[in-house]
Motif scaffolding. Structure first.
Motif, mmCIF file in Angstrom:
data_model
loop_
_atom_site.group_PDB
_atom_site.id
_atom_site.type_symbol
_atom_site.label_atom_id
_atom_site.label_comp_id
_atom_site.label_asym_id
_atom_site.label_seq_id
_atom_site.Cartn_x
_atom_site.Cartn_y
_atom_site.Cartn_z
ATOM 1 N N ASP A 339 1.077 -1.060 0.289
ATOM 2 C CA ASP A 339 0.245 -0.215 -0.447
ATOM 3 C C ASP A 339 0.705 1.223 0.022
ATOM 4 N N THR A 340 2.057 0.874 0.708
ATOM 5 C CA THR A 340 2.399 2.057 0.559
ATOM 6 C C THR A 340 3.149 2.687 -1.066
ATOM 7 N N ASP A 341 3.875 2.045 -1.557
ATOM 8 C CA ASP A 341 4.288 2.103 -3.039
ATOM 9 C C ASP A 341 2.849 2.324 -4.227
ATOM 10 N N LEU A 342 2.315 1.633 -3.611
ATOM 11 C CA LEU A 342 0.986 2.052 -3.956
ATOM 12 C C LEU A 342 0.061 4.070 -4.044
ATOM 13 N N GLU A 343 0.357 4.025 -2.704
ATOM 14 C CA GLU A 343 -0.148 5.807 -1.908
ATOM 15 C C GLU A 343 1.299 6.863 -3.122
ATOM 16 N N ASN A 501 11.832 -7.630 -13.774
ATOM 17 C CA ASN A 501 12.728 -7.525 -12.890
ATOM 18 C C ASN A 501 13.615 -7.257 -12.062
ATOM 19 N N VAL A 502 13.602 -5.809 -12.298
ATOM 20 C CA VAL A 502 13.539 -4.363 -11.816
ATOM 21 C C VAL A 502 12.940 -3.490 -10.438
ATOM 22 N N SER A 503 13.573 -2.900 -9.504
ATOM 23 C CA SER A 503 12.157 -2.249 -8.371
ATOM 24 C C SER A 503 13.513 -1.457 -8.354
ATOM 25 N N THR A 504 14.688 -1.464 -8.271
ATOM 26 C CA THR A 504 15.450 -0.209 -7.566
ATOM 27 C C THR A 504 16.512 0.738 -8.501
ATOM 28 N N PRO A 505 17.016 1.356 -8.847
ATOM 29 C CA PRO A 505 18.045 1.690 -8.983
ATOM 30 C C PRO A 505 19.671 1.077 -9.471
ATOM 31 N N GLU A 506 19.932 0.447 -8.354
ATOM 32 C CA GLU A 506 21.247 -0.117 -8.544
ATOM 33 C C GLU A 506 20.124 -1.964 -9.671
ATOM 34 N N ARG A 557 7.900 -0.104 -7.512
ATOM 35 C CA ARG A 557 7.920 -0.114 -5.821
ATOM 36 C C ARG A 557 9.204 1.241 -5.402
ATOM 37 N N SER A 558 8.335 1.510 -4.797
ATOM 38 C CA SER A 558 9.376 2.985 -3.766
ATOM 39 C C SER A 558 10.425 3.174 -3.129
ATOM 40 N N TYR A 559 11.329 2.846 -3.760
ATOM 41 C CA TYR A 559 12.830 2.682 -3.375
ATOM 42 C C TYR A 559 13.109 2.734 -2.661
ATOM 43 N N ASP A 560 12.799 4.397 -1.548
ATOM 44 C CA ASP A 560 13.064 5.760 -0.595
ATOM 45 C C ASP A 560 11.625 5.927 -0.084
ATOM 46 N N ARG A 561 10.785 5.712 -0.471
ATOM 47 C CA ARG A 561 9.468 5.699 0.173
ATOM 48 C C ARG A 561 8.767 7.129 -0.889
ATOM 49 N N VAL A 562 9.131 7.238 -1.606
ATOM 50 C CA VAL A 562 8.675 9.009 -2.497
ATOM 51 C C VAL A 562 8.876 8.199 -3.933
ATOM 52 N N SER A 564 10.516 5.911 -7.581
ATOM 53 C CA SER A 564 10.415 4.440 -8.315
ATOM 54 C C SER A 564 10.983 4.479 -9.649
ATOM 55 N N VAL A 565 11.436 3.277 -10.240
ATOM 56 C CA VAL A 565 12.246 3.871 -10.987
ATOM 57 C C VAL A 565 11.596 3.910 -12.213
ATOM 58 N N LEU A 566 9.879 3.835 -12.264
ATOM 59 C CA LEU A 566 8.952 4.003 -13.327
ATOM 60 C C LEU A 566 9.032 5.310 -13.932
ATOM 61 N N THR A 567 8.453 5.761 -12.177
ATOM 62 C CA THR A 567 8.024 7.202 -11.849
ATOM 63 C C THR A 567 9.728 8.679 -12.916
ATOM 64 N N ASP A 568 10.531 7.624 -11.950
ATOM 65 C CA ASP A 568 11.908 8.543 -12.154
ATOM 66 C C ASP A 568 11.786 8.439 -13.763
ATOM 67 N N LEU A 569 11.947 7.345 -14.684
ATOM 68 C CA LEU A 569 12.108 7.373 -16.266
ATOM 69 C C LEU A 569 10.574 8.336 -16.438
ATOM 70 N N LEU A 570 9.999 8.584 -15.824
ATOM 71 C CA LEU A 570 8.467 9.093 -16.369
ATOM 72 C C LEU A 570 8.478 10.367 -15.394
ATOM 73 N N ASP A 571 9.503 11.291 -14.940
ATOM 74 C CA ASP A 571 9.648 12.517 -14.784
ATOM 75 C C ASP A 571 10.751 12.693 -16.328
#
Length: 666
Positions: A339-343, A501-506, A557-562, A564-571
Motif C-alpha cells: 500500500d505504501t508503494d501504491l500511495e 525484474n527491476v525495482s530499484t536503481p541499483e 516500488r517506492s525505493y525511498d518512499r517517494v 520509483s524507477v518508473l516514475t523517475d523515468l517518466l519524470d
C-alpha cells in the motif's frame, strides 16, 4: 471516464468460493502467481533498441537550379485558379528516395494521416497533366525534400538537379496559378528562396540553439518558446535575408537564419528550413508539424495528439527480481507492491499533474491479475490499498493468473477472464472496460479457443508487442485485426528497457549494463540510463505515437518512499517534453486507444477522396464505411479543440459524399 456496468455482472464470489476455486481449478492452468518467471523466451521479444538512429545528416550538394536567374526576372503570374477545386493531397517531390529528408517528411505526414503522393524526380519526368487538368488541381500543397532536388547521376557521375528548366517552370506555374504553398524541407540558401549563405555548420559536436522570431511563434505555436530549440546531428546552412520579402522564423542567437518565409515576385510562398532532417532528429520532429500545418493552411485530413499511456502489468502478483551479485534474471528475491508503494504512485501522479501543465491528464493504467488478491500473499496491504486508491488509476483486465494461454482451451480462458472481472467488481474498480484485455506475456493471441472465449465475453481489443514483426503497427496508429477472431483488434504496445525484474536503481543499473555494456563500451550510471531511455520514449510522444508502453508492477516500488524507477523515468520524459512542447499530453485508456486505432486501421484500408473548394466547402467520399478526422474544421457533434485547433471526426457511408463548409484560407 469509462464505468464498469455492474448490473450486467453476477454477484462476486465470496472468499470461501474463491479459495475452493483455487484448490480445484488452478492446477489445470499453466500459470503462476509469480509473474515473469519461467518465460525467458519473451526476453528477446521485449528488448528494444537502446538508442534511435542519430546518424549525422550530411551537406546538401551545391547544385544550381536551372534557369534560376531567368525565373527571378519573370513578371508576376495571374493567379486565376486560386478558388478552383483541388484534391486535399500533398505532393512530396524528392531527387532521390533514399535521402533521410524524404524518409522524414513522408513519415511525419503518415503519422498525422495526411494523404500524400511521393514523386521521385530522378525517376520520372514532371508534366502539367500530373498537376492539374483544366481548373482542377490534384494537389493543394507542395513539399520539396531538398531545395534543389539534388541527386547523383550515375551516367554523368555528377550531382545534378533532378528537374530541368521546363519541369521547374511547370511546378512554379501550378503553384502560382492555384495559389499553392511550398516547403523546401532542406534548403541551400540562394536568391530563389530569399536567402544568402553566410556559413555552414556541422552540429554533431557543436549543436546550435534556434530562437523563434515573432513570426516563427505564429507558425510553430505549440513549441515552448522559453527554451531554445537545439539543432544537432544535422549539417546546417546559416543564412541572411537576400530580399526584403524574406521573413525569418528561426534564427541563431547571433541572428543567422535557420528557417524563413519568402514570397516570390510571382506570388508563390515558400517556407525554407536550412538544417538537414531525419526521422528521429529532435529538431525535425519539433518543426515538422508547423511546416505541414503551414503548407496546408491548417486544413487537412488527419489529426495529431500527443499520447502517453504507461501500462503497468502483473499488478497484484509478484516479480522475481534481478540478482545483482550473480548478474542473473531469475535468482534474485521476490517483490510485490504494497500500500505504501501504491500511495507513493498516487502522490507522484498528483504532483506531476499539478506541477507540469502538459501532464495534468496523465494517469497510469494498471493491468491486474486478481489471483494475488485472494489471500495467497501474507500481510497483503496492496489489495485494500488498491480498493482505496482505485479511482486514481485506469484499470485493465490481465486475466486472473499468470497462466500462459497459448495452449489453453475455451473453458480455461473464459474462467480466467471472468474471474478477473469478478475481482474488479469486488474491488469496485471504476475506470475499466470489458472491451479491453491483456493476456499474460501477450500469449494466446493466436489460439482460436482463447480468442473465441474473449470475443464471447465482449472483448474487442487485446494487447500485442510492437517489437514482434507480426504484431508491429502495419501503418502509423493502426493495429492488426486478429486473423482468427477478426472482431478483435491487436493493439501493438512498445516494450521498454525497464524490465519486469527491476525495482530499484541499483537493480536496473546492474541489469542494463549486463546487457548493453558491449554496446556502450562502458558501464552507465543510473542518470545515464534514465537519459537514454527517456530519449526513446520522448520520440514516441513527438511522433504522436498512440501505442501503450509496457512496464511492470515491480517498477513502481517506492525505493525511498517517494520515488520509483518508473516514475523517475517518466519524470525525465515529461521534463524533456515540457522543454519542447506546450501541447497537453493525452492519456487514453486501452479501450479508447483501441477505438482510435480501429478507426485508423479501417481508414487505412479504404479509398478516400477529399476535394477542397477554397473558402467554400470540402467534399469527402470513401468506398467503405469509415470515420475521417479533419483538422481545421468544426462540424458535427464529434468535434474537439486541441492545441488551439478544431478537429472534427466525420462518419462516411460507403459511396455517399459528405460536404462540410470551410472558411476562407489564411
Amino acid at each position: 471516464m469509462l464505468t464498469l456496468n455492474r448490473s450486467s455482472r453476477r454477484r462476486p464470489p465470496s472468499a470461501l468460493a474463491i479459495a475452493a476455486l483455487l484448490l480445484i481449478g488452478l492446477a489445470v492452468f499453466s500459470g503462476s502467481a509469480l509473474a515473469g518467471d519461467g518465460q525467458p523466451h519473451q526476453y528477446a521479444e521485449f528488448r528494444v533498441p537502446v538508442a534511435p538512429d542519430l546518424s549525422p545528416v550530411g551537406p546538401l550538394p551545391d547544385v544550381q537550379i536551372p534557369g534560376a536567374r531567368r525565373h527571378a526576372a519573370l513578371s508576376a503570374r495571374a493567379a486565376g485558379r486560386t478558388q478552383a477545386p483541388r484534391d486535399m493531397r500533398v505532393l512530396v517531390i524528392a531527387g532521390d528516395a533514399s535521402e533521410p529528408n524524404h524518409k522524414a517528411i513522408t513519415g511525419f505526414l503518415s503519422q498525422i494521416g495526411i494523404p500524400y503522393t511521393s514523386f521521385i524526380a530522378s525517376r520520372q519526368r514532371l508534366t502539367p497533366e500530373m498537376l492539374s487538368i483544366g481548373d482542377y488541381g490534384f494537389f493543394y500543397a507542395i513539399i520539396l525534400t531538398t531545395s534543389n532536388l539534388a541527386f547523383f547521376n550515375p551516367e554523368t557521375h555528377q550531382w545534378e538537379s533532378a528537374f530541368d528548366l521546363d519541369e521547374w517552370n511547370i511546378l512554379w506555374s501550378y503553384e502560382a496559378e492555384f495559389n499553392i504553398r511550398q516547403v523546401t524541407f532542406y534548403t541551400y540558401p540562394n536568391q530563389l528562396y530569399g536567402l544568402r549563405l553566410l556559413r555552414t555548420a556541422n552540429t554533431t559536436a557543436n549543436p546550435l540553439d534556434g530562437i523563434l522570431t515573432e513570426a516563427g511563434r505564429q507558425i510553430f505555436f505549440y513549441l515552448n518558446t522559453a527554451r531554445p530549440l537545439q539543432i544537432r546531428y544535422a549539417y546546417t546552412y546559416l543564412a541572411a535575408p537576400a530580399d526584403v520579402a524574406t521573413v525569418p522564423l528561426l534564427t541563431t542567437t547571433e541572428g543567422e537564419i535557420l528557417a524563413a518565409l519568402y514570397r516570390a515576385p510571382d506570388g508563390r510562398e515558400n517556407l525554407a528550413l536550412t538544417a538537414a532532417n531525419g526521422p528521429d532528429l529532435i529538431h525535425s520532429l519539433a518543426l515538422s508539424y508547423g511546416v505541414i500545418n503551414w503548407v496546408t493552411r491548417g486544413l487537412f485530413v488527419g489529426e495529431r495528439h500527443v499520447y502517453l499511456n504507461p501500462q503497468i502489468q502483473d499488478v497484484f502478483l509478484a516479480n522475481a527480481l534481478w540478482d545483482i551479485s550473480n548478474e542473473s534474471p531469475y535468482s534474485g528475491p521476490v517483490y510485490r507492491l504494497n500500500d505504501t508503494d501504491l500511495e507513493s504512485s498516487v502522490k507522484w501522479q498528483q504532483r506531476i499533474q499539478s506541477t507540469r501543465p502538459v501532464a495534468r491528464n496523465l494517469r497510469l493504467e494498471l493491468a491486474y491479475s486478481g489471483e494475488g488478491t485472494t489471500g495467497i500473499y501474507r500481510n497483503d496491504s496492496l489489495t485494500p490499498g488498491a480498493a482505496y486508491y482505485q479511482a486514481a488509476f485506469k484499470w485493465v483486465n490481465r486475466t486472473f493468473s499468470h497462466a500462459n494461454l497459448d495452449w489453453s482451451n475455451y473453458s480455461e480462458a473464459r474462467i480466467l477472464i471472468e474471474w478477473n472481472r469478478d475481482i474488479a467488481v469486488r474491488l469496485r474498480l471504476s475506470i475499466i472496460s470489458d472491451e479491453a484485455l491483456v493476456t499474460p506475456g501477450m500469449s494466446g493471441l493466436y489460439n482460436p479457443e482463447v480468442m473465441r472465449a474473449a470475443s464471447r465475453l465482449g472483448t474487442k481489443y487485446v494487447l500485442g508487442i510492437a517489437s514482434r514483426p507480426w504484431e508491429a503497427n502495419p501503418a502509423p496508429h493502426a493495429g492488426i485485426f486478429d486473423w482468427i477472431q477478426p472482431d478483435i483488434l491487436i493493439i501493438p504496445a512498445h516494450p521498454t528497457n525497464l524490465y519486469h525484474n527491476v525495482s530499484t536503481p541499483e537493480e536496473w543499473t546492474s541489469e542494463y549494463n549486463y546487457y548493453y555494456r558491449d554496446y556502450w563500451r562502458r558501464d552507465l550510471r543510473y542518470a545515464d540510463i534514465l537519459n537514454y531511455e527517456s530519449d526513446i520514449i520522448l520520440r514516441y510522444l513527438l511522433k504522436y505515437d498512440i501505442d501503450p508502453l509496457i512496464f511492470y508492477q515491480a517498477n513502481l516500488r517506492s525505493y525511498d518512499r517517494v520515488h520509483s524507477v518508473l516514475t523517475d523515468l517518466l519524470d525525465s520524459v515529461i521534463a524533456k517534453y515540457s522543454a519542447l512542447y506546450t501541447l497537453p499530453i493525452v492519456s487514453p485508456t486501452m479501450q479508447q486507444i483501441g477505438q482510435k486505432m480501429s478507426a485508423r486501421t479501417l481508414l487505412s484500408r479504404a479509398w478516400l477522396g477529399a476535394t477542397l473548394e477554397p473558402g467554400k466547402q470540402i467534399t469527402l467520399y470513401a468506398d467503405k464505411n469509415v470515420q475521417v478526422p479533419l483538422t481545421g474544421i468544426s462540424s458535427g457533434a464529434n468535434t474537439e479543440v486541441y492545441g488551439g485547433q478544431s478537429i472534427s471526426t466525420l462518419t462516411l457511408t460507403a459511396g455517399t459524399p459528405v460536404t462540410v463548409p470551410v472558411a476562407a484560407a489564411p
